[in-house]
Enzyme design. Structure first.
Site, PDB file in Angstrom:
ATOM      1  CG  HIS A 126      51.458 -14.748  21.563  1.00 29.86           C
ATOM      2  ND1 HIS A 126      52.673 -14.485  22.141  1.00 29.86           N
ATOM      3  CD2 HIS A 126      50.741 -13.607  21.683  1.00 29.86           C
ATOM      4  CE1 HIS A 126      52.692 -13.233  22.597  1.00 29.86           C
ATOM      5  NE2 HIS A 126      51.527 -12.683  22.321  1.00 29.86           N
ATOM      6  CE1 TYR A 143      53.324 -16.877  27.017  1.00 32.49           C
ATOM      7  CE2 TYR A 143      53.419 -15.373  25.161  1.00 32.49           C
ATOM      8  CZ  TYR A 143      52.692 -16.118  26.049  1.00 32.49           C
ATOM      9  OH  TYR A 143      51.318 -16.135  25.979  1.00 32.49           O
ATOM     10  CG  HIS A 150      55.845 -11.172  28.594  1.00 34.19           C
ATOM     11  ND1 HIS A 150      54.920 -10.444  29.321  1.00 34.19           N
ATOM     12  CD2 HIS A 150      55.128 -12.025  27.817  1.00 34.19           C
ATOM     13  CE1 HIS A 150      53.702 -10.850  28.987  1.00 34.19           C
ATOM     14  NE2 HIS A 150      53.808 -11.804  28.079  1.00 34.19           N
ATOM     15  NE  ARG A 192      51.365  -8.876  32.735  1.00 32.43           N
ATOM     16  CZ  ARG A 192      50.982  -8.626  31.480  1.00 32.43           C
ATOM     17  NH1 ARG A 192      50.948  -7.403  31.027  1.00 32.43           N
ATOM     18  NH2 ARG A 192      50.613  -9.619  30.680  1.00 32.43           N
ATOM     19  CD  GLU A 241      47.126  -6.768  25.412  1.00 29.94           C
ATOM     20  OE1 GLU A 241      48.160  -7.296  25.863  1.00 29.94           O
ATOM     21  OE2 GLU A 241      46.304  -7.367  24.706  1.00 29.94           O
ATOM     22  CG  HIS A 269      49.061  -4.722  22.648  1.00 28.22           C
ATOM     23  ND1 HIS A 269      48.275  -5.229  21.645  1.00 28.22           N
ATOM     24  CD2 HIS A 269      49.591  -5.790  23.301  1.00 28.22           C
ATOM     25  CE1 HIS A 269      48.329  -6.567  21.690  1.00 28.22           C
ATOM     26  NE2 HIS A 269      49.122  -6.925  22.684  1.00 28.22           N
ATOM     27  CG  ASP A 299      48.371 -10.421  20.354  1.00 27.00           C
ATOM     28  OD1 ASP A 299      49.085 -11.298  20.870  1.00 27.00           O
ATOM     29  OD2 ASP A 299      47.870  -9.510  21.026  1.00 27.00           O
TER      30      ASP A 299
END
Ligand code: ZN
Length: 441
Positions: A58, A121, A207, A210, A239, A273, A324
């Site tokens: 990211h 995202y 993503h 959740r 994760e 992860h 990450d």
């Protein structure tokens, strides 16, 4: 055609001496020939390795790397860090977004990463309103990749909910949220714009379990299958324990098991992860040929936990590494931490190796380069004709045999020094510095 020469290079069949690399004008390796004379080729010093793929980034989070190391009033965790990250993101506009990504990608190239999978995202403006051009921020990522020369797998991300059970997004998550149809439109637009670009591949991502509905998963797989290219599918998975517990409470099963019930997992998938995956889930990942995208320094930074990588690879599991949160951009640190956490957990040494490959550094490098190539969906990760010309040269002590020299480069602090980095045939790092950004950095 550019031509390079290396005294020692790590080829798919092992270390080779006096290797000549011919690079085509399209940025691919036209030929790789050991046992040659330099014959006017550009000389690459030290060890020459395939550039390392970074399977999870990211880029915008680089802006606050190292700025969250102060204890809060009631204990800190991944979730308190995430609030700080959301707060920082609230003020980032497109120009700054691109500038941060450009700096992060130049740093990745200097570190020896020649491809990045950008898990993208942030689609909307601060506050959540759509940009006039819905690909605005995705285009900024592409611009940063083009400017720096890094190979890019752009992974646009579907993000709809704040938690399991289709919980509405929090106000700070509105920059991420798209409907499924808007996302599919965005994705097709990006495919049309960049699908034919040799520097860029397009992936796709739910993503996490959740943040999407279970019903979205087969639709996303269908979208990925709607174009001729092989489209990698990435997803955050297991994760944090809280995520596993919430999934159990709502769905009666754990995230990766739920995923495997919902779609046919295969080698296109890269699960990021997998820290708290169950034995059954790790077996499922290994058997379907998916990649576990491990991010050791971020997982340590965020207090995620330890993925049992040794058992996973011994069961045939495929692994790759990602930066990450970009708190660290350093291939050696990522691979060293990958091995070290296994040592700390088991109180043993030299764990990541295989029959026929006792050198931990060589094993880690080859395994994660191979897994990273698969997860990026690009022809990279090996020095062979037909692959992208992604080469890095690492300074090493003269006279040291290559496996030992690579171990020193990865495990002796400060020894990992990419001198030259060639990405897609572009010689972007010389003497350790990114050519285009040396003045500005
Ligand atoms: Zn991530």
């Amino acid at each position: 055609m550019s031509v390079y020469f290396a005294r020692h290079a790590l080829l798919p069949e092992g270390w080779a001496k006096d290797v000549r690399f011919e690079v085509s004008s399209s940025g691919d390796l036209a030929s790789v020939t050991p046992g040659c004379a330099p014959d006017g080729a550009s000389f690459l010093q030290g060890l020459v390795l395939p550039g390392m793929p970074n399977v999870h980034s990211h880029a915008f989070q680089r802006a606050f790397a190292g700025r969250t190391e102060r204890a809060g009033p009631s204990g800190d965790s991944f979730w308190t860090w995430r609030e700080a990250m959301y707060e920082m993101l609230e003020t980032i506009e497109p120009d700054e977004f691109e500038a941060i990504a450009t700096d992060a990608y130049a740093t990745m190239l200097e570190a020896g990463y020649t491809t990045v999978c950008e898990f993208h995202y942030v689609h909307n403006a601060p506050g959540g309103a759509p940009y006039a051009r819905r690909t605005e921020l995705a285009d900024r990522i592409v611009a940063a990749a083009r400017r720096t020369g890094i190979g890019l797998t752009l992974v646009p991300v579907l993000y709809r909910y704040s938690d399991f059970g289709a919980q509405p997004p929090q106000p700070r998550q509105l920059r991420f949220v798209l409907s499924f149809d808007t996302f599919a439109g965005l994705w097709r637009e990006l495919y049309d714009a960049y699908g034919a670009d040799a520097q860029i591949a397009l992936g796709l991502s739910p993503h996490s379990l959740r943040a999407v509905a279970v019903a979205d998963l087969p639709l996303l797989v269908e979208l990925a299958g709607s174009v001729p290219a092989r489209v990698p599918i990435h997803m955050h998975a297991s994760e944090q324990l809280r995520e596993v517990e919430a999934c159990l409470a709502v769905h009666g099963t754990t995230p990766i098991a739920l995923l495997a019930q919902s779609v046919a997992l295969d080698a296109r998938w890269c699960l990021i992860h997998c820290t708290h995956a169950t034995d059954f889930e790790r077996r499922t990942i290994a058997e379907c040929g998916a990649v576990a995208g491990l991010c050791p320094t971020t997982e340590a930074s965020l207090g995620d936990g330890i993925f049992p990588a040794v058992q996973f690879v011994r069961a045939g599991g495929r692994i790759a590494v990602g930066t990450d949160s970009n708190v660290s951009i350093d291939v050696s640190e990522e691979l060293r931490w990958l091995e070290y956490v296994q040592r700390l957990a088991s109180r043993e040494r030299n764990l990541m190796h295989a029959e026929g490959e006792p050198f931990v550094g060589t094993y880690l490098y080859e395994t994660t380069a191979r897994g990273g190539a698969q997860a990026s969906g690009r022809a990279i990760g090996a020095l062979a004709a037909g692959r992208r010309a992604d080469l890095i040269s690492i300074a090493c002590d003269a006279g040291t045999e290559p496996d030992t020299a690579l171990g020193v480069a990865l495990f002796r602090s400060g020894a990992w020094k990419p001198e030259d980095v060639i990405a897609g045939g572009r010689h972007v790092v010389r003497d350790g510095r990114h050519a285009g950004l040396a003045v500005e950095k």
